[in-house]
Design an enzyme around this catalytic site. Structure first.
Site, PDB file in Angstrom:
ATOM      1  CG  ASP A  87      -2.242  -0.478   1.097  1.00 31.80           C
ATOM      2  OD1 ASP A  87      -2.515  -1.019   0.019  1.00 31.80           O
ATOM      3  OD2 ASP A  87      -3.048  -0.361   2.030  1.00 31.80           O
ATOM      4  CE1 TYR A  89       5.833   3.794   4.176  1.00 36.82           C
ATOM      5  CE2 TYR A  89       6.643   5.159   2.382  1.00 36.82           C
ATOM      6  CZ  TYR A  89       6.837   4.132   3.292  1.00 36.82           C
ATOM      7  OH  TYR A  89       8.032   3.466   3.320  1.00 36.82           O
ATOM      8  CG  PHE A 100       9.434  -0.083   0.544  1.00 33.35           C
ATOM      9  CD1 PHE A 100       9.092  -0.484   1.826  1.00 33.35           C
ATOM     10  CD2 PHE A 100       9.330  -0.998  -0.492  1.00 33.35           C
ATOM     11  CE1 PHE A 100       8.653  -1.783   2.079  1.00 33.35           C
ATOM     12  CE2 PHE A 100       8.900  -2.304  -0.247  1.00 33.35           C
ATOM     13  CZ  PHE A 100       8.564  -2.701   1.039  1.00 33.35           C
ATOM     14  CG  HIS A 209       7.719  -6.242   5.005  1.00 36.43           C
ATOM     15  ND1 HIS A 209       7.934  -5.040   5.663  1.00 36.43           N
ATOM     16  CD2 HIS A 209       7.031  -5.935   3.878  1.00 36.43           C
ATOM     17  CE1 HIS A 209       7.391  -4.066   4.960  1.00 36.43           C
ATOM     18  NE2 HIS A 209       6.841  -4.568   3.880  1.00 36.43           N
TER      19      HIS A 209
END
Length: 244
Positions: A87, A89, A100, A209
């Site tokens: 997703d 931010y 990211f 992750h």
């Protein structure tokens, strides 16, 4: 009444298309060609209608001009590496359309901090002040979130509305039409996309992750940056300069 509706249909249609144009900004021509069928599909039409409704009620991230940034910075024929996120931010001024990545001047989120820590441990590169990853994208690193928009303050709010089908199609196109790409899959969500990739043609790097909840379970020490460049060099492809 029916005749009145019939007369107004062209205007209604024009207004819908106008609103869609604002939500669907220009995308790089190579991607527009590859994803033509997606843009003209029923699910994408419904996705655009959903976004129009959302924008009337809520703040949506990223801004409209940044929704397709991953594609615009990294044309289809220039992709070398794919990093998959989930997703955008959902905090103010964070999302810029690259997974990211955050805009200049925005504090680096914990996962991005851990990515930079691993980069330093892997390559000896100092951790940058900015978390903006545009430089990576311009070198051929497709920084692709599965979902390209989100409601402010509500993580996952635009999941299962059509974006995943769209971005899955992009991954499939890359897998089918390109060769010797590096797919970096961090976390279970990204690793589930492995079934979209022809492992006989491409190199996959997978690990937990970079989130603080899982980074110490195998992300740290996975050396994705050096492994990516080793593969690219082996295939005669210019490696990525990971410095920012």
């Amino acid at each position: 009444m029916l005749s009145l509706i019939a007369k107004r249909l062209p205007l209604i249609k024009k207004n819908i298309l106008y609103n869609m144009e604002k939500i669907n900004p220009a995308i790089d021509k190579t991607w527009k060609s590859e994803l033509y069928n997606e843009f003209n599909s029923e699910y994408f039409f419904n996705l655009k209608k959903f976004l129009i409704t959302e924008k009337k009620k809520y703040t949506i991230y990223p801004t409209g001009s940044d929704i397709f940034s991953a594609f615009n910075y990294t044309p289809f024929d220039k992709v070398k590496v794919i990093i998959l996120g989930q997703d955008p931010y959902h905090g103010p001024n964070q999302a810029n359309g690259l997974c990211f990545s955050v805009n200049d001047g925005i504090r680096q989120p914990p996962s991005l901090q851990n990515i930079f820590k691993e980069m330093k441990n892997d390559l000896g590169i100092e951790i940058p002040e900015s978390g903006n990853l545009e430089k990576w994208a311009k070198q051929g690193v497709l920084l692709l979130n599965a979902t390209l928009t989100v409601r402010a303050g509500q993580a996952g709010s635009h999941q299962n509305r059509g974006w995943e089908q769209f971005t899955d199609a992009a991954i499939k196109k890359l897998s089918e039409k390109r060769e010797n790409l590096v797919f970096i899959l961090w976390g279970n969500y990204a690793r589930a996309k492995k079934n979209l990739i022809d492992t006989g043609k491409h190199f996959i790097i997978e690990s937990p992750h970079p989130s603080p909840f899982s980074a110490y379970n195998g992300f740290f020490g996975s050396k994705p940056f050096s492994r990516t460049n080793e593969y690219l060099i082996k295939k005669g492809i210019i490696p990525v300069d990971w410095r920012l």
